[in-house]
Design a protein around this motif. Structure first.
Motif, PDB file in Angstrom:
ATOM      1  N   PHE A  24      18.171   6.876  26.302  1.00  0.00           N
ATOM      2  CA  PHE A  24      19.077   5.926  25.357  1.00  0.00           C
ATOM      3  C   PHE A  24      19.212   6.591  24.082  1.00  0.00           C
ATOM      4  CE2 PHE A  24      17.654   2.132  28.057  1.00  0.00           C
ATOM      5  CZ  PHE A  24      18.807   2.362  29.087  1.00  0.00           C
ATOM      6  N   GLY A  25      18.143   6.738  23.468  1.00  0.00           N
ATOM      7  CA  GLY A  25      18.077   7.247  21.910  1.00  0.00           C
ATOM      8  C   GLY A  25      18.951   8.498  21.709  1.00  0.00           C
ATOM      9  N   LEU A  26      18.937   9.402  22.865  1.00  0.00           N
ATOM     10  CA  LEU A  26      19.522  10.692  22.335  1.00  0.00           C
ATOM     11  C   LEU A  26      21.187  10.499  22.367  1.00  0.00           C
ATOM     12  CD1 LEU A  26      18.184  13.302  23.024  1.00  0.00           C
ATOM     13  CD2 LEU A  26      19.288  13.632  25.136  1.00  0.00           C
ATOM     14  N   THR A  27      21.676   9.353  23.127  1.00  0.00           N
ATOM     15  CA  THR A  27      23.277   9.124  23.034  1.00  0.00           C
ATOM     16  C   THR A  27      23.525   8.687  21.576  1.00  0.00           C
ATOM     17  OG1 THR A  27      22.898   6.839  23.700  1.00  0.00           O
ATOM     18  CG2 THR A  27      23.238   8.300  25.439  1.00  0.00           C
ATOM     19  N   GLN A  28      22.738   8.254  20.540  1.00  0.00           N
ATOM     20  CA  GLN A  28      23.148   7.630  19.510  1.00  0.00           C
ATOM     21  C   GLN A  28      23.637   8.567  18.757  1.00  0.00           C
ATOM     22  OE1 GLN A  28      19.538   5.693  17.955  1.00  0.00           O
ATOM     23  NE2 GLN A  28      19.462   4.204  19.695  1.00  0.00           N
ATOM     24  N   HIS A  29      23.053   9.772  18.211  1.00  0.00           N
ATOM     25  CA  HIS A  29      23.484  10.567  17.498  1.00  0.00           C
ATOM     26  C   HIS A  29      23.609  12.275  17.747  1.00  0.00           C
ATOM     27  CE1 HIS A  29      23.284   7.259  14.738  1.00  0.00           C
ATOM     28  NE2 HIS A  29      22.103   7.033  14.945  1.00  0.00           N
ATOM     29  N   ALA A  30      22.908  12.477  18.762  1.00  0.00           N
ATOM     30  CA  ALA A  30      22.418  13.831  19.148  1.00  0.00           C
ATOM     31  C   ALA A  30      23.829  14.698  19.154  1.00  0.00           C
ATOM     32  CB  ALA A  30      21.827  14.149  20.525  1.00  0.00           C
ATOM     33  N   GLY A  31      23.966  15.909  18.261  1.00  0.00           N
ATOM     34  CA  GLY A  31      24.966  16.799  18.409  1.00  0.00           C
ATOM     35  C   GLY A  31      26.179  16.304  17.615  1.00  0.00           C
ATOM     36  N   MET A  32      26.242  15.209  16.925  1.00  0.00           N
ATOM     37  CA  MET A  32      27.090  14.515  16.166  1.00  0.00           C
ATOM     38  C   MET A  32      26.914  15.143  14.545  1.00  0.00           C
ATOM     39  SD  MET A  32      28.777  12.579  18.218  1.00  0.00           S
ATOM     40  CE  MET A  32      29.737  11.228  17.376  1.00  0.00           C
TER      41      MET A  32
ATOM     42  N   TYR B 118      25.939  12.570  28.286  1.00  0.00           N
ATOM     43  CA  TYR B 118      25.152  13.453  28.468  1.00  0.00           C
ATOM     44  C   TYR B 118      25.799  15.095  28.302  1.00  0.00           C
ATOM     45  CZ  TYR B 118      20.748  11.448  27.744  1.00  0.00           C
ATOM     46  OH  TYR B 118      19.640  10.730  27.033  1.00  0.00           O
ATOM     47  N   ARG B 119      26.927  14.949  29.121  1.00  0.00           N
ATOM     48  CA  ARG B 119      27.783  16.327  28.878  1.00  0.00           C
ATOM     49  C   ARG B 119      28.116  16.677  27.884  1.00  0.00           C
ATOM     50  NH1 ARG B 119      31.682  14.803  32.904  1.00  0.00           N
ATOM     51  NH2 ARG B 119      30.556  14.973  34.706  1.00  0.00           N
ATOM     52  N   GLN B 120      28.640  15.934  26.940  1.00  0.00           N
ATOM     53  CA  GLN B 120      29.011  16.160  25.655  1.00  0.00           C
ATOM     54  C   GLN B 120      27.670  16.371  24.609  1.00  0.00           C
ATOM     55  OE1 GLN B 120      29.663  13.092  22.553  1.00  0.00           O
ATOM     56  NE2 GLN B 120      31.965  13.652  22.446  1.00  0.00           N
ATOM     57  N   ILE B 121      26.611  15.684  24.847  1.00  0.00           N
ATOM     58  CA  ILE B 121      25.438  15.981  24.063  1.00  0.00           C
ATOM     59  C   ILE B 121      24.892  17.399  24.297  1.00  0.00           C
ATOM     60  CG2 ILE B 121      22.959  15.381  23.729  1.00  0.00           C
ATOM     61  CD1 ILE B 121      23.915  12.629  24.288  1.00  0.00           C
ATOM     62  N   PHE B 122      24.636  17.686  25.756  1.00  0.00           N
ATOM     63  CA  PHE B 122      24.160  19.273  25.978  1.00  0.00           C
ATOM     64  C   PHE B 122      25.098  20.096  25.482  1.00  0.00           C
ATOM     65  CE2 PHE B 122      20.957  16.878  27.936  1.00  0.00           C
ATOM     66  CZ  PHE B 122      19.775  17.402  27.555  1.00  0.00           C
ATOM     67  N   SER B 123      26.509  20.072  25.716  1.00  0.00           N
ATOM     68  CA  SER B 123      27.596  21.010  25.256  1.00  0.00           C
ATOM     69  C   SER B 123      27.402  21.353  24.000  1.00  0.00           C
ATOM     70  CB  SER B 123      28.940  20.499  25.791  1.00  0.00           C
ATOM     71  OG  SER B 123      29.797  21.079  24.803  1.00  0.00           O
ATOM     72  N   ALA B 124      27.470  20.159  23.208  1.00  0.00           N
ATOM     73  CA  ALA B 124      27.262  20.437  21.604  1.00  0.00           C
ATOM     74  C   ALA B 124      25.780  20.955  21.336  1.00  0.00           C
ATOM     75  CB  ALA B 124      27.402  19.209  20.823  1.00  0.00           C
ATOM     76  N   LEU B 125      24.693  20.576  21.727  1.00  0.00           N
ATOM     77  CA  LEU B 125      23.303  21.098  21.402  1.00  0.00           C
ATOM     78  C   LEU B 125      23.606  22.596  21.764  1.00  0.00           C
ATOM     79  CD1 LEU B 125      21.079  18.121  22.285  1.00  0.00           C
ATOM     80  CD2 LEU B 125      21.951  18.760  20.175  1.00  0.00           C
ATOM     81  N   ARG B 126      23.985  22.971  22.876  1.00  0.00           N
ATOM     82  CA  ARG B 126      23.901  24.220  23.243  1.00  0.00           C
ATOM     83  C   ARG B 126      25.012  25.293  22.391  1.00  0.00           C
ATOM     84  NH1 ARG B 126      24.243  23.205  28.631  1.00  0.00           N
ATOM     85  NH2 ARG B 126      26.347  23.036  28.494  1.00  0.00           N
TER      86      ARG B 126
END
Ligand code: FES
Length: 475
Positions: free
Chosen positions: A250-258, A324-332
């Motif tokens: 859950f926590g990853l969805t809050q701010h990761a990659g933002m 999660y698609r957005q998060i991992f794409s941004a983190l990559r």
């Protein structure tokens, strides 16, 4: 208004004691004013209502699920069924406790203050978080969300590591390091990072809490050794690690990659639409943008708040998979180019104009008599109104039919106007960190407030509110 600072450093220093802290202050990013959507005051008042009944129901369901999963785990010991049973127990213990910790820490779960404190302290132990340390850390997180050098809770620092992000689900690094930090605080004292956000007067308490938590955990270790069995630790202690996957999920969805270093939660925080089961486990924190902008709105009212302000926000992410698609794409992308930012579509809205009464400074100073603050019915019962006199600012509280109170307008903990807060059970709650004052006297009632507000004589006569701005304490 949206302020954006370009990320011109490839590797940044995320410590609160490093050069980025100074940089954030110089750029006006510390303790700054943030974007605020427009919400009708009467709507906001109803959204801020707390409910013991709702919080009791959700807490009871959570505890019942935890006990049920614990019994399944106990009965399945010695068989392979123990694996899913402990996975479930751990998720409710080390994962779902996080949402209870968070909501109770804000003081918004229950209407009754002590109930929030009980849940907060129990959840703190379950998560190896010192109650005082994490309370202050979270205040800072809300004041300076994802501001590098200021926010102690930036989990995904740039450049991020994608394998490291996946590994975070095991909590094999995070869990032991949190426990060891408790041990250090219990033995050698608070570290420099903690001292940066915990005020002097609360540091001793933070050290003693660490000692109690370490002592309790060691007692379970002794129990396990004495019984030559790891089972006690599987129920208390280790679930903080093996159950944390749900908290990370859950926590990853809050701010990761933002974005970093922006004064607009729509750019550094994500709202994700989730199914009812996830929303129960996560206590509606999927409405995370809404929570950050209005932390005085309790979890159960966040869906309504979302409906109220969604036109002023970026479109929410439709589901967890898309998030999660957005998060991992941004983190990559950020792992090779730390300056990469997500392209976000936020509407241009002017922000709320404060609902205020302007009292002409000259008018007041010249007359030396009572000043009218308007008709008493112009402020709803339970409502707040900002009153400005030149560069002085106050908050007018309507407590009852003919009962009003006038207090200094700015919170004594930060430079936040209290007219944007809430009037609850005779107390004035700050919109920033949910600290509270007695609305009649200005006395502090809830942390982080320590210093009282000035309270002023005010009266209602013939349906009109008047004041001479004389302090109640005569000073
Ligand atoms: S600014 Fe922190 S409680 Fe008011």
């Amino acid at each position: 208004m949206t302020a954006t600072i370009s990320n011109d450093l490839v590797k940044r220093d995320y410590r609160l004691t490093g050069p980025e802290a100074q940089r954030a202050r110089e750029r006006g990013l510390a303790d700054a004013r943030w974007f605020q959507p427009v919400v009708e005051p009467s709507v906001m008042r109803s959204l801020q209502e707390r409910s013991d009944a709702r919080a009791s129901l959700d807490t009871t369901l959570w505890i019942a699920a935890l006990i049920g999963a614990g019994l399944l785990a106990w009965w399945s010991l010695g068989s392979w069924w123990a694996v899913p049973a402990f996975a479930l127990y751990g998720a409710l213990y080390g994962g779902s406790a996080d949402a209870r910790w968070h909501e109770a820490g804000h003081g918004t779960a229950f209407r009754t203050g002590w109930a929030n404190e009980v849940v907060y302290h129990v959840a703190c132990f379950m998560l190896w978080r010192g109650p005082t340390l994490w309370r202050w850390s979270h205040y800072r997180h809300h004041t300076d969300t994802i501001i590098v050098g200021r926010d102690a809770e930036i989990v995904f620092q740039r450049p991020p590591s994608v394998p490291g992000t996946v590994f975070a689900f095991t909590h094999l690094r995070g869990g032991p390091s949190m426990f060891m930090r408790l041990v250090r605080h219990a033995t050698v004292g608070l570290d420099a990072e903690a001292c940066d956000f915990i005020p002097e007067h609360d540091r001793r308490r933070a050290v003693w809490e660490a000692r109690v938590f370490v002592g309790l955990t060691l007692a379970v270790v002794v129990w396990a050794i004495a019984s030559t069995s790891i089972v006690p630790l599987l129920f208390i202690g280790l679930p903080t690690i093996y159950g944390a996957w749900l908290m990370v999920f859950f926590g990853l969805t809050q701010h990761a990659g933002m974005r970093e270093d922006v004064l607009d939660h729509r750019l550094n925080t994500r709202t994700v639409m989730m199914n009812p089961l996830f929303r129960f486990l996560y206590l509606n924190m999927n409405y995370h943008v809404e929570h950050h902008i209005f932390p005085s709105v309790p979890y159960h009212a966040l869906p309504k708040l979302h409906t109220e302000i969604r036109d002023q926000l970026a479109p929410p992410i439709p589901n967890t998979v898309a998030a999660y698609r957005q998060i991992f794409s941004a983190l990559r992308r950020q792992s090779t180019d730390p300056t990469y930012e997500l392209d976000l579509d936020i509407p241009d809205v002017p922000g709320a104009e404060p609902d205020r009464i302007e009292v002409g400074e000259g008018n007041w100073a010249r007359g030396g008599g009572p000043v009218s603050l308007g008709s008493v019915t112009s402020v709803a019962i339970g409502g707040l109104r900002r009153v400005d006199v030149g560069d002085r600012t106050y908050v007018l509280c309507r407590l009852g039919e003919d009962e009003v109170a006038l207090l200094d307008g700015l919170c004594t903990h930060g430079q936040v106007h209290l007219a944007d807060g809430a009037l609850l059970d005779g107390q004035l709650e700050c919109p920033k960190h949910n600290g509270r004052f007695d609305a009649r006297t200005g006395a502090p009632c809830r942390k982080p407030i320590r210093e009282a507000l000035g309270a002023y004589e005010v009266e209602v006569r013939d349906g009109r509110i008047t004041t001479e701005f004389n302090r109640l304490d005569g000073s």
